[in-house]
Motif scaffolding. Structure first.
Motif, PDB file in Angstrom:
ATOM      1  N   ASN A 131       0.828  -1.191   0.000  1.00  0.00           N
ATOM      2  CA  ASN A 131       0.000   0.000   0.000  1.00  0.00           C
ATOM      3  C   ASN A 131       0.873   1.256   0.000  1.00  0.00           C
ATOM      4  O   ASN A 131       2.083   1.195   0.277  1.00  0.00           O
ATOM      5  CB  ASN A 131      -0.921   0.006   1.214  1.00  0.00           C
ATOM      6  CG  ASN A 131      -1.989  -1.066   1.146  1.00  0.00           C
ATOM      7  OD1 ASN A 131      -2.422  -1.447   0.059  1.00  0.00           O
ATOM      8  ND2 ASN A 131      -2.396  -1.571   2.299  1.00  0.00           N
ATOM      9  N   ASP A 133       0.995   3.832   2.106  1.00  0.00           N
ATOM     10  CA  ASP A 133       1.604   4.171   3.383  1.00  0.00           C
ATOM     11  C   ASP A 133       2.782   3.259   3.698  1.00  0.00           C
ATOM     12  O   ASP A 133       3.798   3.701   4.260  1.00  0.00           O
ATOM     13  CB  ASP A 133       0.574   4.153   4.508  1.00  0.00           C
ATOM     14  CG  ASP A 133      -0.208   2.847   4.570  1.00  0.00           C
ATOM     15  OD1 ASP A 133      -0.209   2.089   3.589  1.00  0.00           O
ATOM     16  OD2 ASP A 133      -0.839   2.587   5.612  1.00  0.00           O
ATOM     17  N   VAL A 136       5.781   4.425   1.607  1.00  0.00           N
ATOM     18  CA  VAL A 136       6.393   5.629   2.198  1.00  0.00           C
ATOM     19  C   VAL A 136       7.208   5.255   3.426  1.00  0.00           C
ATOM     20  O   VAL A 136       8.360   5.693   3.596  1.00  0.00           O
ATOM     21  CB  VAL A 136       5.312   6.668   2.543  1.00  0.00           C
ATOM     22  CG1 VAL A 136       5.917   7.826   3.340  1.00  0.00           C
ATOM     23  CG2 VAL A 136       4.653   7.200   1.272  1.00  0.00           C
ATOM     24  N   ALA A 137       6.628   4.437   4.303  1.00  0.00           N
ATOM     25  CA  ALA A 137       7.329   4.040   5.527  1.00  0.00           C
ATOM     26  C   ALA A 137       8.611   3.282   5.205  1.00  0.00           C
ATOM     27  O   ALA A 137       9.665   3.506   5.820  1.00  0.00           O
ATOM     28  CB  ALA A 137       6.409   3.196   6.408  1.00  0.00           C
ATOM     29  N   VAL A 167       1.560  12.033  -1.814  1.00  0.00           N
ATOM     30  CA  VAL A 167       0.471  11.316  -1.157  1.00  0.00           C
ATOM     31  C   VAL A 167      -0.359  12.292  -0.335  1.00  0.00           C
ATOM     32  O   VAL A 167       0.000  13.454  -0.164  1.00  0.00           O
ATOM     33  CB  VAL A 167       1.018  10.195  -0.245  1.00  0.00           C
ATOM     34  CG1 VAL A 167       1.804   9.178  -1.060  1.00  0.00           C
ATOM     35  CG2 VAL A 167       1.915  10.777   0.861  1.00  0.00           C
ATOM     36  N   ASN A 170      -3.118  12.133   5.199  1.00  0.00           N
ATOM     37  CA  ASN A 170      -3.505  10.966   5.986  1.00  0.00           C
ATOM     38  C   ASN A 170      -2.590   9.776   5.700  1.00  0.00           C
ATOM     39  O   ASN A 170      -2.229   9.033   6.618  1.00  0.00           O
ATOM     40  CB  ASN A 170      -4.955  10.597   5.695  1.00  0.00           C
ATOM     41  CG  ASN A 170      -5.937  11.582   6.295  1.00  0.00           C
ATOM     42  OD1 ASN A 170      -5.647  12.220   7.303  1.00  0.00           O
ATOM     43  ND2 ASN A 170      -7.095  11.724   5.681  1.00  0.00           N
ATOM     44  N   THR A 171      -2.192   9.608   4.442  1.00  0.00           N
ATOM     45  CA  THR A 171      -1.243   8.546   4.101  1.00  0.00           C
ATOM     46  C   THR A 171       0.098   8.797   4.771  1.00  0.00           C
ATOM     47  O   THR A 171       0.724   7.869   5.308  1.00  0.00           O
ATOM     48  CB  THR A 171      -1.059   8.460   2.579  1.00  0.00           C
ATOM     49  OG1 THR A 171      -2.306   8.104   1.981  1.00  0.00           O
ATOM     50  CG2 THR A 171      -0.005   7.433   2.197  1.00  0.00           C
ATOM     51  N   ALA A 172       0.550  10.050   4.765  1.00  0.00           N
ATOM     52  CA  ALA A 172       1.816  10.389   5.420  1.00  0.00           C
ATOM     53  C   ALA A 172       1.751  10.092   6.912  1.00  0.00           C
ATOM     54  O   ALA A 172       2.703   9.564   7.502  1.00  0.00           O
ATOM     55  CB  ALA A 172       2.141  11.865   5.185  1.00  0.00           C
ATOM     56  N   ARG A 173       0.619  10.403   7.541  1.00  0.00           N
ATOM     57  CA  ARG A 173       0.481  10.155   8.979  1.00  0.00           C
ATOM     58  C   ARG A 173       0.455   8.668   9.288  1.00  0.00           C
ATOM     59  O   ARG A 173       1.019   8.226  10.296  1.00  0.00           O
ATOM     60  CB  ARG A 173      -0.788  10.833   9.487  1.00  0.00           C
ATOM     61  CG  ARG A 173      -0.661  12.350   9.565  1.00  0.00           C
ATOM     62  CD  ARG A 173      -1.999  13.018   9.814  1.00  0.00           C
ATOM     63  NE  ARG A 173      -1.857  14.474   9.936  1.00  0.00           N
ATOM     64  CZ  ARG A 173      -2.860  15.333   9.815  1.00  0.00           C
ATOM     65  NH1 ARG A 173      -4.086  14.873   9.584  1.00  0.00           N
ATOM     66  NH2 ARG A 173      -2.649  16.624   9.924  1.00  0.00           N
ATOM     67  N   ARG A 174      -0.190   7.871   8.426  1.00  0.00           N
ATOM     68  CA  ARG A 174      -0.178   6.417   8.638  1.00  0.00           C
ATOM     69  C   ARG A 174       1.238   5.863   8.518  1.00  0.00           C
ATOM     70  O   ARG A 174       1.635   4.966   9.274  1.00  0.00           O
ATOM     71  CB  ARG A 174      -1.107   5.722   7.636  1.00  0.00           C
ATOM     72  CG  ARG A 174      -2.587   5.929   7.912  1.00  0.00           C
ATOM     73  CD  ARG A 174      -3.440   4.914   7.144  1.00  0.00           C
ATOM     74  NE  ARG A 174      -3.280   5.041   5.710  1.00  0.00           N
ATOM     75  CZ  ARG A 174      -4.009   5.835   4.941  1.00  0.00           C
ATOM     76  NH1 ARG A 174      -4.944   6.601   5.481  1.00  0.00           N
ATOM     77  NH2 ARG A 174      -3.824   5.879   3.634  1.00  0.00           N
ATOM     78  N   ALA A 175       2.020   6.385   7.583  1.00  0.00           N
ATOM     79  CA  ALA A 175       3.412   5.947   7.439  1.00  0.00           C
ATOM     80  C   ALA A 175       4.214   6.271   8.700  1.00  0.00           C
ATOM     81  O   ALA A 175       5.018   5.453   9.159  1.00  0.00           O
ATOM     82  CB  ALA A 175       4.042   6.611   6.219  1.00  0.00           C
ATOM     83  N   GLN A 178       3.450   3.798  11.383  1.00  0.00           N
ATOM     84  CA  GLN A 178       4.138   2.527  11.149  1.00  0.00           C
ATOM     85  C   GLN A 178       5.599   2.600  11.587  1.00  0.00           C
ATOM     86  O   GLN A 178       6.132   1.646  12.164  1.00  0.00           O
ATOM     87  CB  GLN A 178       4.055   2.159   9.672  1.00  0.00           C
ATOM     88  CG  GLN A 178       2.663   1.782   9.205  1.00  0.00           C
ATOM     89  CD  GLN A 178       2.643   1.386   7.741  1.00  0.00           C
ATOM     90  OE1 GLN A 178       3.601   0.809   7.242  1.00  0.00           O
ATOM     91  NE2 GLN A 178       1.561   1.706   7.052  1.00  0.00           N
TER      92      GLN A 178
END
Length: 273
Positions: A131, A133, A136-137, A167, A170-175, A178
């Protein structure tokens, strides 16, 4: 950083309804499609997180209201799949399903940036599908492993991650979550004052203690700093400057706190002869 846009007027909220909105540029190209229950809050996010991409290009917006959020979301996905907005990342055609009638591949400038920044995007040779995120992580974890992000250094801000990877915030925050769970970075502070720093692992501390120019842990002290310390301190200072420029209400006390939390406290008082 936020960027104003005199062409865009924010409509008032309609309690109990969801807005489907479309932003266009002066050539009537569709830039971005989204849904929201509160245009004022959502567009404030766009002013900040799309400041380096599509927000300054927008010259008009259309808004349609729906009584059910599910109805707005379904139409949003249909518009993304058939109208090819330039800067949407989600909702794009997936290699895991058949394309729907009338669907065409989106140009998606953000997706091109995502692929480039992550070294392949969703699918990297020799690795399973991932995915956004996760991609990115994993890229940030590689930055840490390679030394591009040094132990003790501050993490890039959400705005910087959005601009680098193309991105959503919200995607950055999920990364980021993680990376915290994996022990790669750690939060300091609380609430809106929370900042993230690359974790100082045991090997990092051993390297500091065994270096040619030893550093007193917890002080900038009378002994010289090594290059990693200097870069970490500069990273903290420049992060503080960026937050100040973004109008986040930081002050010198915040900078002092972050330096001390990273192990770089004030110089000790000179000792008399």
């Amino acid at each position: 950083m936020t960027v104003p846009n005199d062409h865009i007027t924010t409509p008032p909220d309609r309690p109990g309804e969801t807005a489907l909105y479309r932003f266009y540029d002066n050539s009537d190209r569709l830039l971005y499609v989204g849904i929201t229950d509160c245009p004022r809050t959502r567009w404030a996010d766009h002013r900040r997180y799309a400041a380096a991409t599509w927000w300054p290009l927008a010259t008009r917006v259309t808004v349609d209201w729906f009584g059910a959020r599910e109805e707005a979301a379904a139409l949003e996905l249909q518009v993304i799949r058939t109208s090819a907005p330039l800067y949407n990342s989600g909702g794009a055609p997936s290699p895991h399903r058949e394309r729907v009638p009338g669907e065409r591949l989106c140009p998606r400038v953000n997706m091109e940036r995502f692929r480039e920044a992550t070294g392949g995007g969703f699918q990297v040779p020799g690795r399973p599908w991932r995915n956004m995120d996760v991609a990115v992580a994993e890229t940030i974890a590689e930055d840490i492993e390679s030394g591009r992000l040094l132990a003790g250094a501050p993490m890039p801000s959400a705005t910087e991650l959005v601009n680098r990877f193309g991105v959503s915030v919200n995607t950055a925050r999920r990364a980021v979550r993680q990376l915290v769970a994996a022990g790669e970075i750690e939060p300091r502070g609380s609430g809106s004052g929370t900042r993230y720093f690359v974790t100082m692992k045991r090997t990092d501390l051993a390297d500091k203690q065994q270096g040619d120019e030893p550093v007193i842990e917890g002080q900038m002290g009378s002994q010289p700093l090594n290059g990693n310390d200097a870069r970490a301190i500069l990273g903290i200072v420049w992060k503080w400057i960026a937050d100040a420029n973004d109008g986040l209400g930081v002050d010198v006390g915040d900078l002092q706190h972050e330096l001390e939390q990273a192990g770089y406290g004030p110089l000790p008082e000179a000792q008399g002869d």
